[in-house]
Design a protein around this motif. Structure first.
Motif, mmCIF file in Angstrom:
data_model
loop_
_atom_site.group_PDB
_atom_site.id
_atom_site.type_symbol
_atom_site.label_atom_id
_atom_site.label_comp_id
_atom_site.label_asym_id
_atom_site.label_seq_id
_atom_site.Cartn_x
_atom_site.Cartn_y
_atom_site.Cartn_z
ATOM 1 N N ILE A 84 -2.484 -0.874 -4.215
ATOM 2 C CA ILE A 84 -3.738 -1.313 -3.592
ATOM 3 C C ILE A 84 -4.157 -2.670 -4.136
ATOM 4 O O ILE A 84 -4.508 -3.581 -3.377
ATOM 5 C CB ILE A 84 -4.850 -0.269 -3.842
ATOM 6 C CG1 ILE A 84 -4.515 1.038 -3.120
ATOM 7 C CG2 ILE A 84 -6.201 -0.801 -3.359
ATOM 8 C CD1 ILE A 84 -5.426 2.195 -3.480
ATOM 9 N N LEU A 99 0.834 -1.206 0.000
ATOM 10 C CA LEU A 99 0.000 0.000 0.000
ATOM 11 C C LEU A 99 0.867 1.254 0.000
ATOM 12 O O LEU A 99 0.569 2.237 -0.680
ATOM 13 C CB LEU A 99 -0.925 -0.007 1.223
ATOM 14 C CG LEU A 99 -2.057 -1.039 1.215
ATOM 15 C CD1 LEU A 99 -2.756 -1.058 2.565
ATOM 16 C CD2 LEU A 99 -3.055 -0.728 0.104
ATOM 17 N N SER A 149 -0.038 3.982 -7.082
ATOM 18 C CA SER A 149 -1.034 3.836 -6.017
ATOM 19 C C SER A 149 -2.032 2.732 -6.339
ATOM 20 O O SER A 149 -2.374 1.912 -5.475
ATOM 21 C CB SER A 149 -1.765 5.159 -5.803
ATOM 22 O OG SER A 149 -0.874 6.157 -5.350
#
Length: 476
Positions: free
Chosen positions: A375, A76, A371
């Motif tokens: 995730i 993350l 990003s």
């Protein structure tokens, strides 16, 4: 260093080492391989570790949980860092800092020290995210799915190659006079040193993009910040498509990890195979990453050319549903031959689903590829954790019931009853997981793209997959 190319590669030319995209592909794939090799490097030595450190069954299980947990948070975080600082620096630091707990793992003296090292070793599992970000920045939309899938598949081999590689390293160490009981320690130290050296290679022989490094582009005024930095990480979190892909990757890579992690015992209990035979069968399926994951990315790209971004989603849904059906079918197999055939088809489809997932990821938000990749990548570890807990709990309940039901009938009878109960429990778990995968495949069809995003599949958009740059006036 002279500029070798100024545009993203439109084909995967594996032997064109003068091309920065190709060179980066190889270096990032090898780095990924080494990280996974080190991450799971202790697995072949666990019997030695348990004996040397006196680990209890709970401590052994906790070491597995800690390694997976560390990876979730690292993935993350690393995605956001890649968007800000670029994949080159992120990988350099991950390899060099990640080498420390790998080396220290070979020096531990207590169970607590071992558990702490396992937690921090898990951080190098974030290498997957950086590899996907770097290939996404180096390759054009028409080939990015294939590049992502191939680098990920070849990197994932490290998680299986360690079963062969680590014992070979240990054998070489013993040949130099080291005691058998200490060989696992030297093997981990050697693996850590190799990771550290690879960090140096990454720094000097790769670039963030074909046009240069983020730092240089900012210094020249060509890149001051990405729009992603302005909209913030929360904007990425609000995109429902990111979370659907999070679940999809949990249902593909997460389930693959869990199935392979439980398959040794399942094959022994269900088909009465020897441990060595069962282990070799599982290893052979893991080695399918050489080509299977690439096929997923390849067909994702092909469907993208035919049907646009929607085509990529359609193929992802199709191959994910096949994966679920194969697992459901395997859960009821009573013949070894039928079971092996179904397991081959499951392995092929699950790895293709993983490749297909990351043929979609680069198009979700091209201002925040890191990003999004972080995730979605974390979803794989979350899926593995949840599936493992499901199978562990079902198996534990079934085995306890078998012990109670056969109490007083002798150890051999109880052991056999436990094996049968565990096999039945895991089989029902596979069945349930298979249905969850099929439902996830249907849910994935809800991923939609705007007309503007669909246009990125057109030939004119071949070299548009990059962080969107904001020109500014540079003071002299």
């Amino acid at each position: 260093m002279a500029t070798l190319t100024q545009e993203k590669a439109t084909k995967l030319s594996l032997l064109d080492f003068k091309n920065i995209s190709t060179r980066t592909f190889w270096i990032t794939s090898i780095s990924f391989f080494l990280c996974f090799f080190s991450w799971f490097g202790i697995v072949p030595f666990m019997p030695d570790v348990v004996k040397d450190l006196g680990l209890t069954p709970d401590q052994k299980w906790n070491s597995i949980i800690l390694a997976v947990s560390g990876t979730v948070f690292a993935r993350l975080l690393i995605g956001k860092l890649c968007d800000k600082y670029g994949p080159r620096l992120c990988y350099t630091w991950l390899l060099m800092l990640g080498a420390i707990p790998v080396i220290l793992c070979g020096l531990v003296q207590t169970p607590t020290q071992f558990l702490v090292c396992r937690l921090f070793i898990g951080f190098i599992g974030a290498s997957f995210v950086i590899t996907q970000v770097h290939t996404s920045l180096m390759f054009a939309p028409n080939i990015v799915g294939t590049a992502n899938a191939t680098s990920a598949g070849w990197g994932n081999l490290g998680g299986g190659a360690n079963r062969l590689g680590m014992p070979l390293i240990a054998g070489a160490v013993v040949a130099f006079g080291v005691a058998d009981g200490e060989a696992w320690r030297y093997s981990m130290v050697i693996a850590g040193i190799v990771c550290f050296l690879m960090g140096i290679v990454y720094f000097f022989f790769t670039k963030d993009t074909p046009k240069g490094n983020f730092k240089d582009l900012k210094a020249s005024g060509e890149m001051i910040a990405t729009k992603k930095d302005q909209i913030g990480f929360l904007e990425v979190l609000k995109d429902y498509r990111v979370w659907i892909l999070f679940v999809v990757y949990a249902a593909s890579f997460g389930i693959e990890l869990t199935v392979y992690g439980t398959m040794d015992d399942y094959l022994q209990n269900t088909f009465q195979l020897e441990r060595v035979t069962a282990g070799n069968i599982v290893l052979s399926f893991a080695l399918m990453n050489i080509f299977a994951r690439t096929l997923g990315g390849f067909f994702g790209d092909k469907f993208g050319k035919l049907k646009g971004l929607r085509g990529r989603v359609l193929f992802l849904s199709f191959i994910l549903s096949i994966q679920g059906i194969m697992l459901i079918s395997f859960s009821g197999a009573t013949s070894l031959i039928v079971g092996i055939v179904l397991l081959i088809l499951f392995s092929l489809s699950v790895q293709m689903a993983e490749g297909a997932t990351f043929s979609v990821v680069p198009f979700i938000n091209k201002k925040a590829i890191g990003s999004v990749s972080g995730i979605v990548g974390a979803g794989g570890n979350v899926g593995a954790f949840l599936a493992a807990m499901l199978l562990k709990s079902k198996s534990a309940v079934a085995e306890k019931a078998a012990i109670v039901a056969n109490e007083g009938l002798g150890d051999e009878v109880i052991k056999t009853a436990q094996s049968v109960a565990s096999s039945s429990a895991v089989s029902s778990g596979y069945l349930l997981i298979g249905f969850v995968v099929v439902v996830t495949a249907l849910v994935s069809l809800t991923i939609k793209f705007s007309a503007e995003e669909e246009n990125e599949e057109a030939p004119k958009g071949v070299n548009n997959l990059k962080p969107e740059l904001i020109p500014v006036t540079v003071k002299s």
